[in-house]
Design a protein around this motif. Structure first.
Motif, short mmCIF file in Angstrom:
data_model
loop_
_atom_site.label_atom_id
_atom_site.label_comp_id
_atom_site.label_asym_id
_atom_site.label_seq_id
_atom_site.Cartn_x
_atom_site.Cartn_y
_atom_site.Cartn_z
N GLY A 142 29.31 35.61 43.48
CA GLY A 142 29.91 35.53 44.84
C GLY A 142 30.90 36.50 44.79
N LEU A 143 31.80 36.50 43.82
CA LEU A 143 33.07 37.35 44.03
C LEU A 143 32.54 38.90 43.79
CD1 LEU A 143 35.60 35.44 41.90
CD2 LEU A 143 35.80 35.82 44.38
N CYS A 144 31.75 39.16 42.99
CA CYS A 144 30.97 40.41 42.90
C CYS A 144 30.43 41.23 44.10
CB CYS A 144 29.97 40.79 41.80
SG CYS A 144 30.63 40.43 40.11
N SER A 145 30.17 40.30 44.93
CA SER A 145 29.28 40.49 46.18
C SER A 145 30.41 41.07 47.39
CB SER A 145 28.52 39.41 46.82
OG SER A 145 29.27 38.52 47.66
N VAL A 146 31.62 40.77 47.16
CA VAL A 146 32.77 40.98 47.96
C VAL A 146 33.84 41.95 47.33
CG1 VAL A 146 32.31 39.10 49.62
CG2 VAL A 146 34.06 39.04 47.72
N ASP A 147 33.48 42.21 46.12
CA ASP A 147 34.72 43.06 45.43
C ASP A 147 34.13 43.64 44.17
OD1 ASP A 147 36.78 44.30 44.30
OD2 ASP A 147 37.69 42.22 43.41
N ALA A 148 33.36 44.91 44.42
CA ALA A 148 32.46 45.43 43.23
C ALA A 148 33.27 46.08 42.28
CB ALA A 148 31.59 46.57 43.96
N ASP A 149 34.50 46.38 42.55
CA ASP A 149 35.72 47.02 41.57
C ASP A 149 36.07 45.93 40.63
OD1 ASP A 149 35.36 49.34 42.87
OD2 ASP A 149 37.22 49.22 43.80
N GLY A 150 35.99 44.71 41.16
CA GLY A 150 36.34 43.78 40.15
C GLY A 150 35.20 42.97 39.34
N CYS A 151 34.24 43.21 39.53
CA CYS A 151 32.87 42.79 39.05
C CYS A 151 33.01 42.69 37.50
CB CYS A 151 31.73 43.49 39.71
SG CYS A 151 30.21 42.23 39.18
N ALA A 152 33.61 43.52 36.77
CA ALA A 152 33.32 43.52 35.27
C ALA A 152 34.17 42.50 34.95
CB ALA A 152 33.84 44.73 34.79
N LEU A 153 35.59 42.30 35.45
CA LEU A 153 36.48 41.24 35.30
C LEU A 153 35.98 40.03 35.32
CD1 LEU A 153 39.66 40.79 34.67
CD2 LEU A 153 39.71 40.40 37.01
N TYR A 154 35.34 39.69 36.74
CA TYR A 154 34.82 38.28 37.09
C TYR A 154 33.75 37.84 36.10
CZ TYR A 154 37.12 39.65 41.60
OH TYR A 154 37.77 40.19 42.58
N GLU A 155 33.11 38.98 35.54
CA GLU A 155 32.00 38.40 34.55
C GLU A 155 32.64 38.27 33.40
OE1 GLU A 155 29.10 41.72 35.15
OE2 GLU A 155 28.29 40.76 36.80
N ALA A 156 33.56 38.75 32.89
CA ALA A 156 34.26 38.56 31.59
C ALA A 156 34.98 37.49 31.64
CB ALA A 156 35.19 39.65 31.32
N ASN A 157 35.69 36.97 32.66
CA ASN A 157 36.08 35.69 32.99
C ASN A 157 35.08 34.65 32.91
OD1 ASN A 157 38.72 36.96 33.22
ND2 ASN A 157 38.97 36.73 35.35
N ALA A 158 34.21 34.69 33.87
CA ALA A 158 32.95 33.71 33.66
C ALA A 158 32.52 33.36 32.25
CB ALA A 158 31.89 34.07 34.78
N LYS A 159 32.39 34.49 31.39
CA LYS A 159 31.75 34.27 30.28
C LYS A 159 32.70 33.55 29.28
CE LYS A 159 29.39 35.43 26.43
NZ LYS A 159 29.74 34.17 25.57
N VAL A 160 33.89 33.93 29.31
CA VAL A 160 34.89 32.86 28.42
C VAL A 160 34.91 31.43 28.88
CG1 VAL A 160 37.53 32.72 28.31
CG2 VAL A 160 36.54 35.06 27.99
N TYR A 161 34.89 31.37 30.40
CA TYR A 161 35.13 30.04 31.05
C TYR A 161 33.88 29.12 30.62
CZ TYR A 161 36.44 26.78 34.65
OH TYR A 161 36.88 25.59 35.33
N ALA A 162 32.69 29.79 30.86
CA ALA A 162 31.47 29.37 30.33
C ALA A 162 31.26 28.76 29.05
CB ALA A 162 30.27 29.88 30.60
#
Ligand SMILES: [Zn+2]
Length: 295
Positions: A142-162
């Motif tokens: 959802g965050l990637c869909s509104v902020d493509a520039d931050g997508c790599a960060l969101y995916e990295a944060n999601a991985k650590v959190y998961a």
């Protein structure tokens, strides 16, 4: 002329600052548990506003004018879905919000529950940590869909959190597995732990229905008292947003003790030790284990 020089200088500073740090993505989350998850995945790039706060009941929330303003200005809206937010449709319509509404529970296997003869979907999916992992993936997308520039960060944060969720899930499973099945019986004031019970092999009994909107009838209470006696439950648990009087009545009639607060649908305030999703989970496990092992 002097004024203009100052103005140009000021604009130059603003411009320089902007290049270093972009304005954060404005995200709104419907309730506190989801708000914490969005904040973890979003990190510094996302400013999160939560509609239903700590210790408050999302089932029966009545949106305030400030909530309408928050969503009208938002880039993205995160909701639980599964009919948890009964006020959702009317609320979104009243704000003019046209951005994405991300359903965090999308893709989980919903549980069904019998509610006074009606089959209803159980919305409390976050009470199973493996579902929490699905929520986190949906939040990152959802965050990637509104902020493509931050997508790599969101995916990295999601991985650590998961990974943190999966580690806590394994530890929780091991702790409950060490307790005989016959002792894994819990009474709560609101039927919010169906996913938790299914994940960790615990039988939760509850006098209320699936939503805090429904009141337990005298017949429900009598049935529950009978259940408490027959399973030999020694401790009753109250939740942070439910009425305790009913459990006190059942406690008096069965001799079972009232345990500490369980956090079901909302996080706690900072002094209560359940201010994040993972803390909430650990807190609940720490309340349940000794009650199951007590003689
Ligand atoms: Zn609930």
């Amino acid at each position: 002329m002097i004024k203009r020089a100052v103005l140009v200088l000021a604009l130059g500073l603003l411009g320089g600052g902007h290049a270093v740090m972009a304005a954060p993505v404005k995200a709104v989350a419907s309730f506190s548990i989801l708000g914490d998850m969005v904040a973890r995945v979003g990190g510094d790039r996302v400013a999160v506003t939560t509609i239903v706060g700590p210790n408050a009941d999302t089932h029966i929330y009545d949106p305030k004018p400030g909530d309408v303003v928050s969503l009208a200005k938002a880039d993205v809206f995160f909701v639980n879905g599964l009919h948890f937010e009964g006020w959702l449709e009317r609320f979104v319509g009243s704000t003019g919000f046209e951005g994405p509404v991300v359903v965090a529970s999308e893709g989980i296997t919903p549980r069904e529950m019998d509610e006074d003869g009606r089959v209803e979907v159980d919305p409390h999916a976050w009470q199973d940590l493996t579902n929490g992992v699905t929520y986190v993936r949906n939040i990152a997308a959802g965050l990637c869909s509104v902020d493509a520039d931050g997508c790599a960060l969101y995916e990295a944060n999601a991985k650590v959190y998961a990974d943190e969720m999966l580690a806590l899930d394994a530890a929780t499973r091991a702790q409950f597995d060490a307790i005989p099945q016959t002792r894994r019986q819990v009474i709560t004031s609101h039927d919010a732990f169906g996913y938790f019970g299914a994940a960790y092999g615990i039988n939760f009994l509850s006098p209320e229905g699936i939503s805090t909107e429904s009141e337990a009838s005298a017949a429900d209470v009598a049935k529950l008292i009978e259940q408490v006696r027959s399973v030999g439950a020694k401790t009753l648990f109250v939740e942070n947003m439910s009425d305790q009087r009913l459990l006190e009545q059942i406690g008096r009639e069965t001799g079972a003790a009232i345990g500490g607060a369980l956090y079901a649908d909302a996080l706690s305030t900072p002094d209560q030790g359940a201010v994040t999703y993972l803390e909430m989970f650990s807190h609940n496990v720490a309340q349940l284990l000794p009650a199951m092992t007590a003689q």
